[in-house]
Scaffold this active site. Structure first.
Site, PDB file in Angstrom:
ATOM      1  N   GLU A  41      39.130  42.487  31.111  1.00 10.71           N
ATOM      2  CA  GLU A  41      40.397  42.741  30.401  1.00 10.71           C
ATOM      3  C   GLU A  41      40.597  44.233  30.185  1.00 10.71           C
ATOM      4  O   GLU A  41      41.704  44.745  30.320  1.00 10.71           O
ATOM      5  CB  GLU A  41      40.446  42.000  29.062  1.00 10.71           C
ATOM      6  CG  GLU A  41      40.221  40.493  29.141  1.00 10.71           C
ATOM      7  CD  GLU A  41      41.032  39.782  30.209  1.00 10.71           C
ATOM      8  OE1 GLU A  41      42.160  40.221  30.502  1.00 10.71           O
ATOM      9  OE2 GLU A  41      40.524  38.784  30.766  1.00 10.71           O
ATOM     10  N   GLU A  89      44.762  40.714  39.745  1.00 16.57           N
ATOM     11  CA  GLU A  89      43.603  39.871  39.422  1.00 16.57           C
ATOM     12  C   GLU A  89      42.455  40.024  40.427  1.00 16.57           C
ATOM     13  O   GLU A  89      41.304  40.153  40.042  1.00 16.57           O
ATOM     14  CB  GLU A  89      44.027  38.411  39.285  1.00 16.57           C
ATOM     15  CG  GLU A  89      44.962  38.151  38.098  1.00 16.57           C
ATOM     16  CD  GLU A  89      44.391  38.590  36.758  1.00 16.57           C
ATOM     17  OE1 GLU A  89      43.175  38.883  36.671  1.00 16.57           O
ATOM     18  OE2 GLU A  89      45.175  38.670  35.784  1.00 16.57           O
ATOM     19  N   GLY A 128      40.848  32.411  29.392  1.00 17.88           N
ATOM     20  CA  GLY A 128      39.676  33.148  28.904  1.00 17.88           C
ATOM     21  C   GLY A 128      40.079  34.277  27.974  1.00 17.88           C
ATOM     22  O   GLY A 128      39.586  34.379  26.853  1.00 17.88           O
ATOM     23  N   ALA A 129      40.973  35.127  28.436  1.00 19.01           N
ATOM     24  CA  ALA A 129      41.384  36.269  27.636  1.00 19.01           C
ATOM     25  C   ALA A 129      42.599  36.906  28.277  1.00 19.01           C
ATOM     26  O   ALA A 129      42.940  36.591  29.411  1.00 19.01           O
ATOM     27  CB  ALA A 129      40.257  37.295  27.546  1.00 19.01           C
ATOM     28  N   MET A 130      43.229  37.827  27.550  1.00 16.60           N
ATOM     29  CA  MET A 130      44.480  38.402  28.027  1.00 16.60           C
ATOM     30  C   MET A 130      44.546  39.890  27.730  1.00 16.60           C
ATOM     31  O   MET A 130      44.279  40.324  26.607  1.00 16.60           O
ATOM     32  CB  MET A 130      45.633  37.638  27.348  1.00 16.60           C
ATOM     33  CG  MET A 130      46.999  38.125  27.756  1.00 16.60           C
ATOM     34  SD  MET A 130      47.265  37.890  29.546  1.00 16.60           S
ATOM     35  CE  MET A 130      48.365  39.262  29.855  1.00 16.60           C
ATOM     36  N   GLU A 131      44.969  40.626  28.756  1.00 18.49           N
ATOM     37  CA  GLU A 131      44.881  42.097  28.748  1.00 18.49           C
ATOM     38  C   GLU A 131      46.073  42.808  28.114  1.00 18.49           C
ATOM     39  O   GLU A 131      46.389  43.942  28.503  1.00 18.49           O
ATOM     40  CB  GLU A 131      44.738  42.567  30.196  1.00 18.49           C
ATOM     41  CG  GLU A 131      45.992  42.369  31.088  1.00 18.49           C
ATOM     42  CD  GLU A 131      45.988  41.087  31.925  1.00 18.49           C
ATOM     43  OE1 GLU A 131      45.289  40.129  31.554  1.00 18.49           O
ATOM     44  OE2 GLU A 131      46.712  41.053  32.942  1.00 18.49           O
TER      45      GLU A 131
HETATM   46  N1  PHE Z   1      45.573  37.728  32.877  1.00 11.21           N
HETATM   47  C1  PHE Z   1      44.429  37.047  32.301  1.00 11.21           C
HETATM   48  C2  PHE Z   1      43.204  37.612  32.996  1.00 11.21           C
HETATM   49  O1  PHE Z   1      42.723  38.608  32.695  1.00 11.21           O
HETATM   50  C3  PHE Z   1      44.420  35.583  32.443  1.00 11.21           C
HETATM   51  C4  PHE Z   1      45.516  34.865  31.743  1.00 11.21           C
HETATM   52  C5  PHE Z   1      46.590  34.384  32.454  1.00 11.21           C
HETATM   53  C6  PHE Z   1      45.464  34.661  30.387  1.00 11.21           C
HETATM   54  C7  PHE Z   1      47.605  33.693  31.839  1.00 11.21           C
HETATM   55  C8  PHE Z   1      46.461  33.970  29.765  1.00 11.21           C
HETATM   56  C9  PHE Z   1      47.532  33.474  30.494  1.00 11.21           C
HETATM   57  O2  PHE Z   1      42.724  37.145  33.971  1.00 11.21           O
HETATM   58 ZN    ZN Z   2      42.614  39.252  34.905  1.00  7.12          ZN
END
Ligand code: PHE
Ligand code: ZN
Length: 867
Positions: free
Chosen positions: A303, A325, A266-269
């Site tokens: 995020e 998470e 979905g997205a990455m922080e």
């Molecule tokens: N860490 C991201 C999230 O906010 C998810 C994610 C994991 C994205 C691995 C890319 C690769 O939940």
């Molecule tokens: Zn997350």
């Protein structure tokens, strides 16, 4: 170890032999041959036992060009390659390592590491993607200060972004330019990000409550600037909420979000530079549904919230994934509840938990919120780690209250800022901060499976005493035969015969069985248990008359909704039995009455009414059955939708007409609720017969927002009419160039229950617009078919299974993580009849027979097949 894939165990954790104090990275961008140079200031870690241990720099798919230690080339057997890693011996207690290596972003179809998407560069480093960029101790407990210089062609890459603050830019002549980014905060390598290319920014500003200005920017492809407004509003709301509720302020001068069309998740922080699947950024009323708008708000918030829960305080090792998470999902859920209807948000989150996490806990993929071992950590970004993890945090929040939770979070930050920590550290901080010992909740992290909760009660009219006995039991999961009782907070009330609360209390069930007494109870009450869904358990055995009473009277909106849902579930399971015995089906009067009452009172809260009108999903019903009968489930649910549509036709028509306000499109809770209720009515009218289909056609032609267009197209796509073909053709013609909208076109057909659905998806797989390299497109067609079209995916012929296996086998060599995620629909194979189970096993064995299968898919399929 099996098939050359090594598994990692939680108990094998060792602190790193070396820490990295500073990293200087240089990128010379080129799609075929990007050169990465890195300079690492390394220091021996006093916490590591072996004072002579070598320095291990992870690597994968890299071409090493040069390695030097303190200015001297490393030669001979001082450096050896081990599974791609560079292992350097004889490193002094402090030194400088220089590395130069080459990568090919253009050829990177895994979308992990540095890759090119439609001409632009993006990175994805969580969990272990940084090692695909350069050699580095790629583990979250190595936190380092990064400075990054990016050099590229100005014409191709006018925009050069990285973590932290922009420190310098420079024109290099000859059409090349350079930007230097400095991130003052130490971070693990998984939070590194680089984005470069021809992108445009939508800008705004935010001033933190202590007065620091932050420049906000959302980077998208030219032409998408008009679709960023909702994402930007959501970001500003999230920033303000985190300050107000947790006191968390943003900590850099800039906050950048970049949208990319090709993304595995979905997205990455990433610190200061979030990278988003464009699905969770771009929205216009005519292209995005209300659900898309809501998803954007919560993913943007999620995020952003990671900046403190994940980035400033990170995970010691990947087994602690839920530390960031579960906590961050809890925070984004709370945020959304605070924005609008808390009750509707809560029941949607519970629906989602039950749809995805409960089945996971019931099958071969069951694992604790904190897993014990893995081959590929990428396979553990699961509903258990995320959603169940959030429920565990929520239980502790419920027990200690918002003020206690805040004190716990303050202490967590005071103790652990800039550290990589464990779930124990988190629970200890919450306990010490709140003054409530929460250590028993660690069992929730350690034990897989969903507890079943049952209640027995009695009322003594003479003594005016009410007694409630609660029991819990958790079924065995793979590898865990014996289960311990868990601490279960049961928020509850006693409702008098007049429908009013007599008492409300929070019970904590600590043992397998416990009795609770209530004094001065004037009349025999009905217990209302698990208010607000106070624990992620299955409440079983509530009698039907009580469910009906609670559905009509409970003061708690969650229990009101859930009692109706459980009632409908019971009715449907009975009907499935009747169907299997060849009996004719009949509409239950209680269900009809409840639905009629919901419709009659719908205007008070249309969003809630729309939820209450929607029958339990086929997948949810399947999860309640010992042997799943997909055909009977489908037949019963369709029968009910048709029968309810016919019996309630007048009220449905009236609702449909009343809610067509024709006013301008607005994206607030009330408007979303009205559209949801209207489209729910449309669905029933269409199930009832031709009138609804004609309404759908009219709605499809006239609607100006995607919510209404999609709802109408879903109705039409399930029919066998000329309208179906015409509408699909029109939709494709209009939206062919918009990838996100075209995904809907694929998904709507993939989830249509018409009998030829398998042939449809096979045809769509060969469609020129289908693209196996784009994860969103794969999810829209293959994922949607296999996970959201239960009755057709499980066609008795096995054609659905063959289709899924073909897709997994084709995708695995390009993108192993995405292929592995497609295997989930096979997980319940043992719960189907013997014929289907054998067909599924055969397809899984075919997948395992493929030479060179990725470790991702290998782990998933072997786990699902079991020993
Ligand atoms: N860490 C991201 C999230 O906010 C998810 C994610 C994991 C994205 C691995 C890319 C690769 O939940
Ligand atoms: Zn997350």
């Amino acid at each position: 170890m099996s098939d050359g894939h090594r598994s990692v165990r939680r108990t094998d954790y060792q602190p790193p032999a070396f820490l990295i104090e500073r990293v200087e990275l240089h990128f010379d961008l080129d799609p075929k041959a990007t050169i990465v140079r890195s300079r690492l200031a390394v220091r021996r870690n006093p916490a590591h036992a072996d004072r002579a241990a070598p320095l291990r720099l992870d690597g994968e798919a890299l071409t090493l060009l040069r390695a030097a230690l303190d200015g001297e080339e490393i030669s001979g057997n001082r450096a050896i390659e081990q599974d791609g890693a560079l292992v350097i011996s004889g490193v002094p207690d402090a030194g400088v390592v220089e590395i130069e290596n080459r990568i090919a972003p253009d050829a990177n179809t895994e979308l992990s590491g540095l890759y090119v998407s439609r001409g632009n560069y993006f990175t994805q480093c969580e969990a272990e993607g940084f090692r695909r960029i350069t050699y580095f101790p790629d583990r979250p407990d190595v936190m380092a200060r990064f400075t990054t210089t990016i050099t590229a062609d100005r014409a191709h890459c006018p925009v050069l972004l990285c973590n932290g603050n922009l420190a310098a830019t420079e024109d290099l002549g000859g059409g090349r330019h350079r930007a230097t980014w400095d991130d003052p905060h130490p971070k693990p390598s998984y939070l590194f990000a680089l984005v470069a290319g021809d992108l445009v920014a939508v800008r705004d500003r935010f001033t933190t409550r202590s007065g620091r200005p932050v420049a906000l920017a959302i980077w998208v492809r030219r032409g998408d600037e008009d679709a960023c407004g909702h994402a930007m509003q959501s970001l500003k709301k999230a920033m303000a909420w985190d300050e107000a509720v947790f006191g968390f302020e943003y900590d850099l001068e800039q906050f950048n979000i970049a949208a990319v069309a090709d993304f595995n998740m979905g997205a990455m922080e990433n610190k200061g530079l979030n990278v988003f699947n464009s699905k969770y950024v771009l929205a216009r009323p005519e292209t995005a549904t209300d659900a898309d708008y809501q998803a954007i708000e919560s993913v943007i918030a999620h995020e952003y919230f990671h900046n403190w829960t994940g980035n400033r305080i990170t995970c010691r090792d990947w087994f602690q994934l839920s530390l960031k998470e579960g906590l961050t999902v809890f925070r984004d859920q709370q945020f959304t509840m605070d924005q609008g209807s808390a009750a509707v948000k809560r029941l949607r989150d519970v629906r989602r938990l039950r749809a995805a996490q409960f089945p996971e806990d019931d099958g071969p993929l069951a694992h604790p919120v904190r897993p014990d071992s893995y081959i590929a950590i990428d396979n553990f970004y699961t509903p258990t780690v995320y959603e169940k993890g959030a429920e565990v945090v929520r239980m502790m929040h419920t027990l200690i209250g918002p003020a206690g939770f805040r004190r716990g979070m303050d202490l967590y930050v005071a103790r652990h800022d800039n550290q990589a920590v464990t779930i124990e550290d988190f629970v200890r901080a919450l306990s010490d901060g709140s003054g409530v010992d929460l250590s028993r909740f660690l069992d929730w992290y350690a034990q897989a499976g969903t507890p079943e909760l049952t209640a027995e009660d009695s009322y003594d009219a003479v003594a005016r005493r009410y007694t409630l006995t609660l029991r819990q039991r958790t079924k065995p999961t793979p590898g865990e035969a014996e289960k311990r009782p868990l601490p279960i907070p049961v928020a509850m009330g006693l409702i008098g015969p007049d429908g009013r609360d007599i008492a409300a209390r929070m019970l904590l069930l600590n043992d397998a069985e416990q009795r609770f007494e209530f004094a001065e109870v004037p009349a025999p009450p009905t217990p209302s248990l698990l208010r607000g869904f106070s624990a992620p358990v299955k409440l079983k055995g509530v009698a039907r008359d009580r469910l009906r009473f609670l559905a009509a009277h409970d003061a708690d909106p969650f229990v009101r909704w859930d009692s109706g849902y459980q009632y409908a579930t019971g009715i449907m399971l009975d009907m499935i039995g009747a169907h299997q015995r060849g009996e004719t089906l009949a509409l239950d009067a209680g269900l009809e009455g409840a639905m009629a009452a919901t419709l009659a009172g719908a205007d008070a809260d249309p969003a809630f009414a729309a939820e209450a009108l929607s029958l339990p999903s086929e997948a949810f019903i399947a999860d309640q059955m010992d042997t799943i009968d997909v055909d009977a489930i489908h037949a019963v649910r369709e029968f009910l939708r048709g029968a309810l549509g016919r019996r309630l036709v007048a009220a449905l028509r009236a609702a449909y007409a009343r809610l067509s306000d024709g006013g301008p499109y607005r994206i607030d809770g009330a408007s979303i609720g009205r559209r949801a209720l209207r489209n729910a009515s449309l669905g029933y009218l269409a199930a009832a017969g031709a009138e609804g289909v004609a309404l759908a056609r009219r709605q499809f032609d006239g609607a100006t927002n995607m919510t209404d267009v999609q709802a109408a197209l879903e109705v039409l796509a399930a029919t066998d009419t000329a309208d179906r073909e015409a509408a699909l053709r029109a939709f494709h013609g209009r939206w062919r160039a918009d990838g996100l909208v075209l995904d809907k076109w694929f998904a709507i057909q993939a989830t249509s229950a018409r009998t030829q659905a398998v042939e449809d998806v096979r045809g769509l797989y060969r469609h020129p617009d289908f693209d196996l390299r784009n994860p969103n497109r794969v999810r829209a067609l293959v994922g949607a078919f296999a996970s959201a079209n239960q009755v057709r995916f499980h066609a008795a012929s096995g054609a659905g299974y063959r289709f899924l296996a073909d897709a997994i086998i084709a995708l695995d060599p390009m993108n192993g993580q995405a292929a592995a995620r497609l295997t989930n629909p096979f997980a319940a194979w043992r719960r189907h009849d013997a014929g289907r189970a054998a067909l599924m096993r055969e397809q899984m064995q075919r997948i395992l027979g493929v030479a060179g299968l990725s470790r991702f898919t290998f782990e998933k399929v072997t786990t699902v097949l079991g020993a």
